[in-house]
Design a protein around this motif. Structure first.
Motif, mmCIF file in Angstrom:
data_model
loop_
_atom_site.group_PDB
_atom_site.id
_atom_site.type_symbol
_atom_site.label_atom_id
_atom_site.label_comp_id
_atom_site.label_asym_id
_atom_site.label_seq_id
_atom_site.Cartn_x
_atom_site.Cartn_y
_atom_site.Cartn_z
ATOM 1 N N GLU A 264 43.451 27.230 54.785
ATOM 2 C CA GLU A 264 44.664 26.452 54.525
ATOM 3 C C GLU A 264 45.852 27.135 55.202
ATOM 4 O O GLU A 264 45.957 27.146 56.402
ATOM 5 C CB GLU A 264 44.854 26.261 53.014
ATOM 6 C CG GLU A 264 43.755 25.421 52.380
ATOM 7 C CD GLU A 264 43.941 25.203 50.905
ATOM 8 O OE1 GLU A 264 44.833 25.850 50.304
ATOM 9 O OE2 GLU A 264 43.187 24.388 50.339
ATOM 10 N N GLU A 265 46.742 27.756 54.448
ATOM 11 C CA GLU A 265 47.939 28.345 55.053
ATOM 12 C C GLU A 265 47.970 29.863 54.867
ATOM 13 O O GLU A 265 49.025 30.477 54.798
ATOM 14 C CB GLU A 265 49.199 27.714 54.438
ATOM 15 C CG GLU A 265 49.292 26.224 54.717
ATOM 16 C CD GLU A 265 50.329 25.542 53.859
ATOM 17 O OE1 GLU A 265 50.985 26.238 53.049
ATOM 18 O OE2 GLU A 265 50.490 24.312 53.986
ATOM 19 N N GLU A 266 46.775 30.476 54.813
ATOM 20 C CA GLU A 266 46.678 31.920 54.608
ATOM 21 C C GLU A 266 45.615 32.513 55.528
ATOM 22 O O GLU A 266 44.605 31.871 55.834
ATOM 23 C CB GLU A 266 46.307 32.245 53.155
ATOM 24 C CG GLU A 266 47.339 31.823 52.130
ATOM 25 C CD GLU A 266 46.853 32.074 50.717
ATOM 26 O OE1 GLU A 266 47.703 32.245 49.821
ATOM 27 O OE2 GLU A 266 45.614 32.083 50.503
ATOM 28 N N LEU A 267 45.862 33.759 55.941
ATOM 29 C CA LEU A 267 44.880 34.525 56.697
ATOM 30 C C LEU A 267 44.202 35.489 55.741
ATOM 31 O O LEU A 267 44.850 36.351 55.143
ATOM 32 C CB LEU A 267 45.547 35.291 57.836
ATOM 33 C CG LEU A 267 44.656 36.274 58.608
ATOM 34 C CD1 LEU A 267 43.519 35.536 59.319
ATOM 35 C CD2 LEU A 267 45.472 37.095 59.598
ATOM 36 N N ASN A 283 38.691 44.780 48.705
ATOM 37 C CA ASN A 283 39.303 43.472 48.508
ATOM 38 C C ASN A 283 39.824 42.931 49.833
ATOM 39 O O ASN A 283 40.173 43.693 50.733
ATOM 40 C CB ASN A 283 40.455 43.550 47.502
ATOM 41 C CG ASN A 283 39.998 44.065 46.147
ATOM 42 O OD1 ASN A 283 39.031 43.553 45.585
ATOM 43 N ND2 ASN A 283 40.676 45.078 45.636
ATOM 44 N N LYS A 284 39.888 41.620 49.921
ATOM 45 C CA LYS A 284 40.452 40.986 51.103
ATOM 46 C C LYS A 284 41.982 41.096 51.090
ATOM 47 O O LYS A 284 42.614 41.061 50.048
ATOM 48 C CB LYS A 284 40.052 39.515 51.159
ATOM 49 C CG LYS A 284 38.614 39.276 51.531
ATOM 50 C CD LYS A 284 38.334 37.824 51.838
ATOM 51 C CE LYS A 284 38.448 36.946 50.624
ATOM 52 N NZ LYS A 284 38.014 35.567 50.904
ATOM 53 N N ILE A 285 42.541 41.251 52.281
ATOM 54 C CA ILE A 285 43.995 41.206 52.454
ATOM 55 C C ILE A 285 44.368 39.757 52.748
ATOM 56 O O ILE A 285 43.761 39.123 53.615
ATOM 57 C CB ILE A 285 44.442 42.122 53.603
ATOM 58 C CG1 ILE A 285 44.027 43.568 53.321
ATOM 59 C CG2 ILE A 285 45.947 42.020 53.828
ATOM 60 C CD1 ILE A 285 44.241 44.504 54.496
ATOM 61 N N ILE A 286 45.354 39.237 52.043
ATOM 62 C CA ILE A 286 45.770 37.847 52.222
ATOM 63 C C ILE A 286 47.176 37.822 52.795
ATOM 64 O O ILE A 286 48.107 38.387 52.211
ATOM 65 C CB ILE A 286 45.709 37.066 50.896
ATOM 66 C CG1 ILE A 286 44.256 37.042 50.387
ATOM 67 C CG2 ILE A 286 46.231 35.643 51.079
ATOM 68 C CD1 ILE A 286 44.081 36.336 49.066
ATOM 69 N N VAL A 287 47.326 37.208 53.954
ATOM 70 C CA VAL A 287 48.616 37.113 54.640
ATOM 71 C C VAL A 287 49.060 35.649 54.643
ATOM 72 O O VAL A 287 48.410 34.811 55.271
ATOM 73 C CB VAL A 287 48.518 37.622 56.091
ATOM 74 C CG1 VAL A 287 49.872 37.538 56.780
ATOM 75 C CG2 VAL A 287 47.988 39.050 56.133
#
Length: 371
Positions: A264-267, A283-287
């Motif tokens: 959607e609107e996140e990396l 954990n995943k990094i969310i940008v």
């Protein structure tokens, strides 16, 4: 008549003071001064004395000078051929990679290749590379001056690697890819292959990521080539981290390998923190990519994460523009449009690196179309 010259007291003190006569700059200060000079000035300084010549050719000094040297302009041309973007220096030659101020170059249609130092004019003609070569990368050890050249090619749907020690080997040596010849035998197929060239990551020079499918199951493998030991290190992305394989990309995240997917609107990013231990971040990094709220991706668009350096994220639309995104302020800092088949003015760091075993082969130079 007394012809002995008369001196004023001040003049006599200046002429007869042995301490003043012996004054000279410490060699450490000379090194500092020389390290700020331009390359052409340093080439003249080499003829001052043997000590200065040895200093300027020393690898530690070269590294020190490159850190301080101002980038030099170079006229070049970008061109798109065979779905690749190439940096051209003439009609027939493209730049495959750059390292320590050196250019690794190859002829467009022939397997002829060379290494060139554009500042001091040295050229090293290399043995012919594989006809299907698509990537070349040079690793340079600034402490020893040793250099290794790695070449990657795809032939009959198989990935192949070749390596050469510059100035020591007379030909390329073949390296076997970890998955070479195994995929089809096991009934598994590589659906997408991505070459990942690294400049800053110290664990290796080449990375090749492969998405392997077996029915509905899939996995992503990253093969890293250590050029100095000439061996591969393979790591596998943990299962269940990403939902699918169509939009997963491998890229550079602050000097580490990372796998990212735009949801959607996140990396969403998972970082390989230790390659040899195969240790991924917990954990995943969310940008957040807030600009996608106003510029949503269309069905035929692909937005590829390329590199993250500190707070700046570089993203590229496939076949189009490049975005420089400020992750702290969540805003686009710059947009670069690449124009192909047109002259541009680039910049590169000059170098004093002299090529070992340098030779001029007029037949090779003629074949490369060099004046």
């Amino acid at each position: 008549m007394n012809m002995v010259p008369r001196y004023q007291s001040g003049d006599q003190g200046r002429r007869l003071d042995p301490a003043r006569k012996a004054l000279k700059l410490p060699f450490e200060m000379i090194i500092e001064i020389l390290s700020w000079l331009t390359v052409d000035a340093l080439l003249r300084m080499k003829s001052v004395c043997k000590k200065w010549c040895a200093l300027i050719e020393d690898h530690h000094f070269i590294v020190k000078h490159m850190d301080r040297a101002s980038p030099l302009p170079i006229k070049c041309q970008y061109s798109r051929r065979h779905d690749q973007v190439a940096l051209l220096h003439s009609k027939n030659i493209r730049c495959m990679s750059r390292v320590a101020g050196l250019f690794v170059e190859k002829h467009h249609s022939l397997p002829v290749c060379r290494i060139r130092n554009p500042v001091i004019g040295h050229v090293l003609d290399l043995p012919n590379a594989h006809m299907d070569v698509c990537r070349m990368k040079c690793a340079f050890d600034s402490l020893t001056g040793d250099a290794k050249l790695v070449s990657a090619y795809i032939h009959n749907d198989e990935v192949g690697y070749e390596v050469m020690s510059i100035g020591q080997d007379g030909d390329w040596r073949a390296l076997k890819h970890p998955n070479q010849g195994l995929l089809k035998k096991n009934g598994k197929w590589t659906t997408r292959r991505q070459f990942f060239l690294t400049d800053e990551i110290h664990d290796g020079v080449y990375f090749c990521s492969e998405i392997i499918t077996d029915g509905e199951d899939w996995c992503l493998e990253v093969q890293a080539l250590d050029p100095w030991n000439e061996c591969f290190i393979t790591t596998t992305l943990p299962q269940g981290v990403f939902n699918g394989c169509k939009r997963v990309w491998v890229f550079n995240w602050n000097q580490h390998i990372a796998v990212g997917d735009i949801v959607e609107e996140e990396l969403h990013v998972l970082v390989l923190e230790d390659l040899k231990e195969e240790q991924w971040s917990q954990n995943k990094i969310i940008v957040p990519l807030k600009f996608l709220q106003h510029q949503p991706l269309l069905d035929d668009q692909v937005l590829i994460p390329v590199k993250a350096d500190c707070d700046e994220l570089k993203l590229r639309y496939k076949g189009g523009k490049t975005l420089f995104y400020d992750m702290n302020n969540e805003m686009i800092k710059k947009v670069v449009y690449k124009w192909f088949d047109t002259d541009v003015l680039g910049f590169y760091k000059p170098s004093l690196v002299s090529l070992k075993g340098m030779r001029q082969d007029e037949r090779v130079r003629h074949r490369m179309g060099i004046d």
